[in-house]
Write a protein that holds these residues in place. Structure first.
Motif, PDB file in Angstrom:
ATOM      1  N   CYS A   1       0.856  -1.184   0.000  1.00 52.36           N
ATOM      2  CA  CYS A   1       0.000   0.000   0.000  1.00 52.36           C
ATOM      3  C   CYS A   1       0.893   1.234   0.000  1.00 52.36           C
TER       4      CYS A   1
ATOM      5  N   THR B   1      -2.898  -3.034  -2.046  1.00 56.21           N
ATOM      6  CA  THR B   1      -3.509  -2.268  -3.129  1.00 56.21           C
ATOM      7  C   THR B   1      -3.095  -2.875  -4.457  1.00 56.21           C
TER       8      THR B   1
ATOM      9  N   ASN C   1      -7.873   1.257  -4.757  1.00 55.27           N
ATOM     10  CA  ASN C   1      -8.143   2.452  -3.980  1.00 55.27           C
ATOM     11  C   ASN C   1      -8.398   3.612  -4.928  1.00 55.27           C
TER      12      ASN C   1
ATOM     13  N   GLY D   1     -12.197   0.778  -2.684  1.00 60.05           N
ATOM     14  CA  GLY D   1     -12.201   1.046  -1.242  1.00 60.05           C
ATOM     15  C   GLY D   1     -12.481   2.503  -0.930  1.00 60.05           C
TER      16      GLY D   1
ATOM     17  N   ARG E   1      -6.853   7.590   4.984  1.00 65.37           N
ATOM     18  CA  ARG E   1      -7.007   7.343   3.553  1.00 65.37           C
ATOM     19  C   ARG E   1      -6.277   8.429   2.757  1.00 65.37           C
TER      20      ARG E   1
ATOM     21  N   HIS F   1      -7.078   9.322  -0.387  1.00 70.32           N
ATOM     22  CA  HIS F   1      -7.936   9.900  -1.419  1.00 70.32           C
ATOM     23  C   HIS F   1      -8.955  10.838  -0.781  1.00 70.32           C
TER      24      HIS F   1
END
Length: 377
Positions: A16, A68, A101, A124, A138, A140
């Motif tokens: 990730c 991811t 993601n 996600g 997160r 994003h």
């Protein structure tokens, strides 16, 4: 005699961009570039070593999880899926899911993933609230999440899923329902809507945030269920909702006590053998050891005494009835071995029973853990 159930393939991509504070999955913060070609080579060698346990069966579904997976280049994804097809018969209509993601969703790469064979994407999102996304670690924002969903809708995929959490730190009922309304407005064929739980080996585990209390969680769940039902989503598993015909076939195979090969860092497998043995496999968790060629952490046979709990732990997650004949077919055990536990569950109102199946009741859904404990004895 044990019947061989459908066979799926799970592929784990362990990296990730950064580790989320709630996540207890086998994921590792990326340092440098993903070793695309090298890791795919190891995945395929890992698969080679498990082929003898498949009995030559066809792969019915593939799920690429993480981590991811959308950090893997489209060229590496093509090589990976081509390599799988060369080694195993893959059903021409197999559902092939990849997790992604929103911050890693790019149109050009996703068209290439689709060409490689990926026909379902699980995104996600977790929340559309900017403050909550930061609290969850997160990378994003809400706009990226909406953009990723619209991209998935326009790719011509078989389906796509949005992952959404509720019961977030200091989350109000209205905030939770607003997240759900925004997800529904994007019209995904499938929604995974699950409650945040604090796991011990996580940052949240060592520094627990303040979560909504049980009464607030119940209000969120009850009103959220009404919203989903009104929008045409049907709950078919504890935390999974889908429009008719869009259930996740890979997860259904898990919950129906199907078989699955697991390759990649920390991947688990369950493989029924023609001689009646049920094998479990666990792969090496850390990329360092795995990429030295040490793929297998352990392989062991499940004891017959453990099979009833394992079977019902999976089967009773589903809202659909459990066919009585499948218990014996997939475990090799006679129904009489669990008769006293079934009678206890029936007497308590946790399940109903007819000539062909068992059905978890509304009470059983609410008290699933006490129900399952009856099958541990």
């Amino acid at each position: 005699m044990l019947s061989l159930p459908p066979l799926s393939l799970y592929i784990h991509i362990p990296w990730c961009v950064q580790k989320c504070p709630y996540c207890d999955f086998n994921s590792h913060a990326l340092k440098g570039d993903v070793p695309h070609e090298e890791y795919v080579n190891h995945l395929l060698t890992d698969l080679d070593q498990d082929l003898a346990y498949t009995g030559g069966r066809e792969i019915s579904t593939i799920f690429i999880g993480g981590g991811t997976p959308s950090l893997l280049s489209s060229e590496a994804m093509q090589r990976l899926l081509d390599g799988v097809r060369r080694r195993l018969p893959v059903n021409a209509f197999a559902e092939i899911t990849m997790e992604a993601n929103p911050g890693t969703v790019e149109a050009e790469r996703f068209h290439a993933y689709h060409q490689a064979g990926v026909n379902r994407i699980s995104i996600g999102v977790q929340s559309f609230n900017e403050e909550k996304l930061i609290r969850l670690g997160r990378i994003h924002g809400a706009q990226e999440a909406r953009g990723a969903a619209r991209l998935a809708a326009g790719l011509g995929l078989r389906s796509f899923n949005l992952d959404l959490m509720h019961g977030l730190p200091d989350q109000t009922l209205e905030q939770a329902l607003d997240d759900l309304r925004q997800a529904i407005a994007l019209n995904p064929p499938h929604l995974s809507w699950y409650q945040l739980t604090i796991e011990p080996n996580t940052l949240f585990g060592s520094r627990p945030p303040v979560l909504p209390d049980d009464d607030a969680l119940w209000d969120i769940f009850e009103q959220g269920n009404h919203l989903l039902a009104a929008a045409g989503y049907r709950q078919y598993e504890t935390s999974a909702y889908a429009k008719p015909g869009f259930q996740c076939e890979h997860n259904l195979n898990y919950w129906r006590f199907g078989d699955y090969l697991g390759i990649g860092c920390g991947a688990h497998g369950k493989l029924s053998q023609a001689d009646g043995t049920l094998l479990r496999t666990v792969k090496t968790r850390h990329p360092r050891g795995y990429m030295q060629g040490n793929y297998l952490e352990k392989r062991y046979g499940v004891e017959p005494a453990d099979l009833p709990f394992e079977y019902f732990m999976n089967r009773f997650r589903l809202t659909e009835p459990t066919p009585r004949q499948e218990f014996s077919a997939f475990t090799g055990l006679d129904e009489e071995t669990v008769r006293s536990a079934l009678d206890q569950a029936l007497a308590g109102g946790y399940i109903s029973e007819d000539d062909s199946c068992w059905q978890v009741t509304e009470k059983g859904k609410l008290f699933l853990n006490p129900l399952l404990e009856m099958f541990m004895e």
